[in-house]
Design an enzyme around this catalytic site. Structure first.
Site, short mmCIF file in Angstrom:
data_model
loop_
_atom_site.label_atom_id
_atom_site.label_comp_id
_atom_site.label_asym_id
_atom_site.label_seq_id
_atom_site.Cartn_x
_atom_site.Cartn_y
_atom_site.Cartn_z
N LYS A 1 0.87 -1.18 0.00
CA LYS A 1 0.00 0.00 0.00
C LYS A 1 0.90 1.22 0.00
O LYS A 1 1.94 1.24 0.70
CB LYS A 1 -0.88 -0.04 1.26
CG LYS A 1 -1.92 1.06 1.35
CD LYS A 1 -2.80 0.89 2.60
CE LYS A 1 -3.86 1.98 2.70
NZ LYS A 1 -4.73 1.80 3.88
N SER B 1 -9.65 2.09 3.01
CA SER B 1 -8.73 2.79 2.14
C SER B 1 -7.76 1.87 1.37
O SER B 1 -7.16 2.32 0.40
CB SER B 1 -7.91 3.78 2.97
OG SER B 1 -7.11 3.10 3.91
N SER C 1 -9.95 -0.30 7.17
CA SER C 1 -9.32 -0.10 5.86
C SER C 1 -8.67 -1.34 5.26
O SER C 1 -8.33 -1.32 4.08
CB SER C 1 -8.29 1.03 5.94
OG SER C 1 -8.95 2.27 5.90
#
Lengths: 478, 488
Positions: free
Chosen positions: B78, B153, B177
């Site tokens: 990420k 996210s 997330s």
């Protein structure tokens, strides 16, 4: 014509702790490196970097707390103080807010009139220093140097217990001496290791506190004294003209010797303090506190008591001599196997006087303690007189060197040969028959005149005791 | 099976047997990542060169006899994890040009284990969002339906895994997330116990809630990743001294006698009936294996979202102060003085959702409001933690849905922040308490969208919940379903 105003002063002192590395990262705290040489992702506030507490800074805060007889908080909390400034890379300073590591304590301060006064200390907390903005040498731009960012600070907040600039200076000096005794800071004021803000207000005696102004940027004892002096007059003028003192932050301008408004209370930042979620609450175990206690050096007050006890010094002398560690160390060398009171007189009188005149601190004293001690030895063994000793001291102070070498090179050895002194005396009596006759006729006061003449003739080197005895004998004899 | 369809364990075995090389494997996946960009937009950066270099190094290590379990297995991070010498954007214009001078601890650990990092995955800006629509680099699309969001996210991570672009990815979970996008995309993701995975080098959103974790296509693969990524880190003061574990070794446990708590608060109003049914069926599987269900109550879960939206923005408002235009972040070209430089750089650099949260956070911390908001939220957080403490005195795990609905349409909630915030209604309490939770696929809606089962464990029960997820996946194939995005 003003009625008496009472000034009320509290000090906030920022002490840079002399740890090897910064408070939240492993970067060096050394002063004077190239800009940004001592930085890493943590003190540059790179994204994702996290603080890790330097335990050495904690131990130094504990030592300070113990030295001022403070309550130590077994659980203290680091908080973020949020504001934007270019030299504050994270946009917040990690400090302690609601629960500081050091709670209430006190410091007993010796005032110049010989009285002691207790100044209470509200708290002391750990925090990190900011970096520096460099405005020179960057034509039209500012440079940021983050070498200092993250240097550990202990902020020491006093109660508003001081009632004059003199008291404030005495407190600050005592605090300065203490942190150096404890070896928790180098106390270097020029390099900003020991910085002071003063809260100053006026009131009529017995009335509640007046509105205060906070004066920043006081990095010497003299500036503190001058700034308070200026601030007293400024506030007094306002109050006596029927005005009101505004709560504000003021900056001391050392060049102009005045304080100037920096920002008002309304313009003050809302720091939005909250506990720093990157750091766990700081827990102090009892064993840790005891370990620090056991390693404490002899503190000023204990040393003062010992000086009184061991050397038989008056309280005042002991207080003066222990005010700074270096001075106390110096004295103890001088006093070794000497008359302790005489040693104290020499250190406090000749030595401090000369240092003061030269604008020097004891650390940069040109006379090494061993030589001053030797000087006292030479007085005691009657090699020189006290008067000659003062001359030698001046030479030592100005030029350095060793006491014995100076005595020999300049022929300052005391004359103790009785026949030589008698010869001098007889010659002077011969040259002054009238005075001799008057003396014998009962004008005792003239004895002093003869002593002076003999000392002059011997260039001060004749042993005074012998001169006295022999002079009396020779004057009577004729 | 083709290389891109294999999971971590299979790839590990294939590399060990020299069925293929790390270079072949990485080349194949790099090509897929590139090809999928137009449709899915899962990546912010694809680092072809450094990936192949790492793959070559892995092959070399293997040739020299190194048999580290994950040697040569690819993954992507990420874009919230700092990677040295590589752009690390956090999905924001603010860091669009930022090249990190250091590696996050998690990145370093995977590197040491010999895993090959293929690039950086798309995400909501500064991890603030539940749909991946707040990314400065554009929304990510859900491989099951390209008109829908992948969740957020960690939307890039979930989408890339579901689309078989990657076998493994890192994610971070502040309020859901990892789990919510895992549920929306039909993959498996673990939000570990707070303190088990180092936060050093993971760009902070809300420090007391943020936790990095593994995302993969199975719980077993997540366990393999946890073997590497978990562990104490001296650079993170909130890292737990006993963070490490043998996660993969703890798999294969029996479900018999397991006490499962099913809180009614997780099955109330707002829950899509389809989701409710699919999740209940999954829980029934555990019952059939010998587990028993006990009712538990999490009465303060109702406060979780509002508590979170005080605390998380408060911490964020401070954490994001370092992006000031002075050192490395976006600097406005139009500023004339310092004040203007701050305002303009931050206005230009941050998107609207980030700005909204900074405003909310600054407000709840400001003088006069601190007690009413921040302090009160901390008190509620303690109550929420207490709910779980009480529940875990009665049960071993708590099960429920990960999300109230399957993936929603792109744009459906982007104009309504509160509707968006409620997408995390079942995941947020876990972060507030700091406990671990796993999301794994347990079925599909009639529209063909994945649905996630959430298994919550007590502190340090990460191994337990991974084991329970693995047990389910040994007997189901929801996690093996492949989305048809390539035909869409």
């Amino acid at each position: 014509m003003s009625m008496a105003w009472e000034v009320v002063i509290g000090l906030e002192v920022h002490v840079q702790l002399n740890t090897r590395t910064k408070i939240f990262c492993a970067c060096s705290t050394a002063f004077g490196a190239e800009p940004n040489a001592h930085t890493c992702p943590v003190c540059l506030a790179m994204p994702g970097a996290l603080p890790v507490l330097n335990e050495a800074a904690v131990d130094k805060a504990i030592a300070f707390g113990l030295a001022i007889g403070a309550e130590l908080n077994h659980r203290s909390v680091f908080a973020r103080k949020n504001y934007f400034y270019p030299d504050l890379p994270k946009g917040y300073q990690i400090s302690q807010y609601e629960i500081p590591i050091v709670g209430r304590g006190h410091l007993d301060v010796l005032l110049p009139d010989g009285m002691e006064k207790r100044i209470n200390i509200t708290r002391a907390h750990l925090e990190e220093d900011a970096g520096k903005s460099l405005h020179e040498a960057y034509a039209g731009e500012s440079g940021i140097d983050l070498n200092r960012a993250g240097t550990p600070l202990l902020e020491i907040v006093s109660e508003p217990d001081m009632r004059s600039a003199v008291e404030a200076v005495a407190y600050l000096k005592k605090l300065h001496a203490l942190v150096r005794y404890l070896d928790i800071s180098d106390g270097n004021m020029q390099e900003g290791s020991f910085r002071c803000d003063a809260n100053v207000s006026l009131r009529r005696p017995g009335e509640p506190f007046g509105t205060r102004a906070e004066i920043k940027n006081l990095n010497s004892f003299r500036f503190l004294e001058k700034a308070i002096g200026y601030e007293i007059l400024r506030q007094q003028d306002i109050l006596e003209a029927g005005g009101k003192v505004v709560q504000e932050t003021r900056l001391f301008d050392a060049n102009q010797g005045e304080t100037r408004s920096m920002r008002s209370k309304e313009e003050a930042n809302d720091y939005r303090y909250f506990p720093d979620p990157d750091l766990l609450p700081l827990q102090l175990e009892e064993e840790r506190i005891e370990r620090v206690r056991a390693a404490l050096p002899e503190l000023p007050d204990a040393r003062k008591a010992r000086f009184i006890e061991q050397y038989g010094l008056p309280t005042y002398d002991a207080a003066v001599l222990t005010a700074a560690q270096e001075l106390a160390d110096y004295y103890e060398i001088v006093a070794t196997d000497q008359d302790a009171k005489l040693a104290a007189n020499w250190v406090m009188g000749e030595l401090l006087g000369a240092l003061n005149k030269a604008g020097l601190e004891i650390e940069s004293c040109p006379v090494v303690a061993e030589e001053l001690r030797q000087l006292l030895t030479r007085i005691a063994d009657q090699t020189i007189s006290g008067k000659i000793a003062k001359e030698i001291f001046e030479i030592l102070f100005a030029e350095g060197g060793s006491v014995d070498a100076i005595i020999d090179a300049r022929g300052l050895r005391q004359i103790t040969d009785s026949s030589a002194i008698v010869a001098m005396i007889d010659e002077i009596i011969q040259k002054n028959p009238q005075q001799a006759a008057d003396y014998r006729a009962g004008k005792e006061k003239l004895f002093g005149f003869f002593v002076g003449q003999v000392m002059k003739a011997s260039q001060g080197k004749a042993n005074p005791d012998q001169v006295n005895a022999l002079l009396r004998e020779r004057l009577q004899a004729q | 099976m083709e290389l891109h369809q294999m999971g971590v364990a299979e790839l590990s075995a294939g590399l060990r047997n020299k069925d293929f090389s790390a270079v072949e494997l990485s080349s194949t996946l790099l090509q897929r990542l590139r090809q999928a960009q137009d449709n899915l937009n899962a990546c912010i950066t694809i680092s072809e060169e450094s990936a192949l270099e790492q793959a070559r190094a892995a092959d070399q290590r293997r040739a020299q006899g190194d048999s580290a379990p994950l040697l040569g297995v690819p993954l992507a991070h990420k874009d919230i994890f700092c990677t040295r010498g590589q752009r690390t954007t956090c999905g924001s214009k603010m860091l669009a040009e930022f090249v990190s001078p250091y590696d996050a601890t998690v990145v370093q650990r995977f590197q040491k284990a010999g895993m090959v990092s293929l690039g950086k995955l798309n995400m909501d800006e500064f991890a603030m969002g539940s749909s991946n629509e707040t990314s400065f680099f554009g929304a990510v699309r859900n491989p099951w339906d390209l008109t829908r969001v992948p969740g957020g996210s960690s939307g890039g991570s979930a989408a890339a895994l579901a689309a078989r672009l990657l076998p493994a990815a890192t994610g971070t979970d502040t309020g859901g997330s990892i789990r919510q996008p895992a549920a929306f995309c039909g993959v498996t993701g673990l939000k570990p116990t707070y303190g088990r995975v180092s936060r050093y080098g993971m760009i902070a959103f809300a420090s007391s809630l943020d936790q990095g974790g593994p995302m993969a296509r199975s719980a077993a693969d997540c366990a393999l990743l946890m073997d590497v990524m978990a562990g104490h880190d001296a650079l993170d003061s909130t890292s737990h001294p006993q963070a490490a574990g043998r996660f993969s070794a703890a798999l294969g446990r029996s479900v018999k006698g397991l006490r499962i708590g099913v809180p009614e608060e997780f099955f109330g109003e707002g829950l899509d009936p389809e989701v409710a049914q699919v999740v209940q069926e999954a829980i029934q599987w555990y019952v059939r294996q010998g587990a028993e269900i006990r009712p538990v109550h999490l009465p303060n879960n109702v406060h979780a979202v509002s508590t979170y939206y005080v605390l998380a923005p408060a911490e964020a408002s401070s954490n994001l102060s370092r992006f000031d235009g002075i050192r490395y972040s976006h600097r406005s070209g139009s500023s004339v003085d310092l004040q203007e430089l701050y305002l303009q750089s931050r206005y230009e650099g941050f998107g609207p959702e980030v700005r909204r949260r900074i405003l909310v956070g600054s407000y709840v911390l400001s003088a006069g409001y601190y007690d009413a908001y921040y302090r009160k939220a901390q008190q509620l957080r303690a109550l929420i933690r207490e709910d779980f403490r009480r529940a875990f005195a009665e049960v071993d795990v708590i099960m429920g849905p990960t999300t109230p609905t399957p993936a929603f349409a792109l744009g459906a909630k982007s104009a309504d922040p509160v509707a968006m915030y409620l997408a995390d209604i079942y995941t947020i309490a876990v972060n507030l308490a700091g406990i671990p939770a796993l999301s794994l696929p347990c079925g599909f809606s009639k529209a063909g969208l994945p649905i996630g089962l959430q298994i919550m464990g007590n502190y340090f029960a990460d191994e337990l919940i991974l084991g329970l997820g693995d047990a389910y996946q040994r007997d189901s194939d929801w996690h093996q379903q492949v989305p048809g995005w390539e035909e869409q």
